[in-house]
Design a protein around this motif. Sequence first.
Motif, PDB file in Angstrom:
ATOM      1  N   SER A  96       1.436   0.054   8.789  1.00 44.21           N
ATOM      2  CA  SER A  96       0.797  -0.035  10.112  1.00 44.21           C
ATOM      3  C   SER A  96       0.569  -1.471  10.541  1.00 44.21           C
ATOM      4  CB  SER A  96      -0.537   0.726  10.111  1.00 44.21           C
ATOM      5  OG  SER A  96      -0.337   2.082   9.753  1.00 44.21           O
ATOM      6  N   GLN A  97       0.995  -2.430   9.714  1.00 43.41           N
ATOM      7  CA  GLN A  97       0.980  -3.865  10.024  1.00 43.41           C
ATOM      8  C   GLN A  97      -0.393  -4.363  10.488  1.00 43.41           C
ATOM      9  OE1 GLN A  97       4.062  -6.387   9.894  1.00 43.41           O
ATOM     10  NE2 GLN A  97       3.616  -4.993   8.191  1.00 43.41           N
ATOM     11  N   PHE A  98      -1.364  -4.226   9.605  1.00 39.47           N
ATOM     12  CA  PHE A  98      -2.704  -4.719   9.893  1.00 39.47           C
ATOM     13  C   PHE A  98      -2.832  -6.183   9.495  1.00 39.47           C
ATOM     14  CE2 PHE A  98      -4.056  -0.310  10.252  1.00 39.47           C
ATOM     15  CZ  PHE A  98      -5.062  -0.398  11.213  1.00 39.47           C
ATOM     16  N   MET A  99      -3.392  -6.979  10.389  1.00 35.46           N
ATOM     17  CA  MET A  99      -3.800  -8.333  10.040  1.00 35.46           C
ATOM     18  C   MET A  99      -5.091  -8.231   9.213  1.00 35.46           C
ATOM     19  SD  MET A  99      -1.575 -10.455  11.224  1.00 35.46           S
ATOM     20  CE  MET A  99      -2.447 -12.047  11.234  1.00 35.46           C
ATOM     21  N   PRO A 100      -5.332  -9.192   8.318  1.00 32.30           N
ATOM     22  CA  PRO A 100      -6.523  -9.106   7.450  1.00 32.30           C
ATOM     23  C   PRO A 100      -7.829  -8.881   8.204  1.00 32.30           C
ATOM     24  CG  PRO A 100      -5.058 -10.814   6.653  1.00 32.30           C
ATOM     25  CD  PRO A 100      -4.477 -10.344   7.954  1.00 32.30           C
TER      26      PRO A 100
END
Length: 348
Positions: A96-100
């Motif tokens: 889901s390509q989450f940024m930290p």
Amino acid sequence: MKIFRACAVVIAMLVTAGFGLVVIILDQDADADGGGSLGSLGALKGVPAEFRPWINKADQECKHPELTGPLLAAQLNQESHFKTHLTSDAGAQGPSQFMPGSWDTWGRDSDGNGTADPTDIGDAVIAQGRYMCSLLGDAKSSGYRGDPRRLALAGYNAGWNAVRKARGVPPYRETQNYVRTIMATMKDFEGSPDLKVTGSGIGADALRKASGRMGTPYSWGGGTPSGPSTGFCDGTNGYDRQTGKCSADKTSGFDCSSLVQYSYWPTLKLPRTADAQYGATADRPVSKKDLQPGDLLFWSHRGGAIYHVAIYAGDGKVVHAPRTGRNVELRALSSAMPAADYHGATRP
């Protein structure tokens, strides 16, 4: 146990009628539920099997109907092509390509393995659904023109502040392509129902109506002859097993008996509970070897009150609303409920 009340539904007023000719086609491409705590999504295609139950759960947990399985699937495909251990040049992680920073807000240990990890399918997809659900709420209350799905997708890609500043989809090429692509490819992930019914008669009509609700969430005490509705919790039933919090009062759906009531209404106006439905139809028992599509099947504990009802779908399968945390599904009769609890079948 109080689960007997809401999971039971049958007929208060009966009309003697033939079931008519029913032709049933089982979709061989549909994924069967493997018996876990999550249901299957018969209305999806082109989605890896390990993603399907989590998309199902994410869809189910959101109160906004704009969030659908095909939307989440198209978004996953755009973000990562369903790759799990993927890290972008900007540092976005997982399918889901989450940024930290976003993961710190939305990430949870949804799969129960002790770690909240953006590369775990369950954790990632549930967080994606939770974030998208929140963005849909923002979009619908914003007053901005345009499809709230487009606004929510733009917020996922560029951040809601960018949407707020633009009062719509921001004029960024990446974001506009992101939104356009997902909206256009949703249809590629829309599958056919698990069950197709042709023919006429009371049995075919009820089964057809029930099968049209596959994928609808279970909601204890929810559902009316008109369709899904929110339910309630009574101290025992309607609670999320993981959190212990009431989910029925936030979930629009059916329980087992309201699904049956809805499916036969108004041709047969069945009572609301499974126990009452059995009582209303018990004078027309049917043996397992003589089952026909549309027959009602019942389960009880040691011959006591009926606690579950399902509709026979042919080929040894049933359509039913199983329990909190699951959706209306097509399931093998042998595994729909504990075999020792099978009480019998009737013909409305």
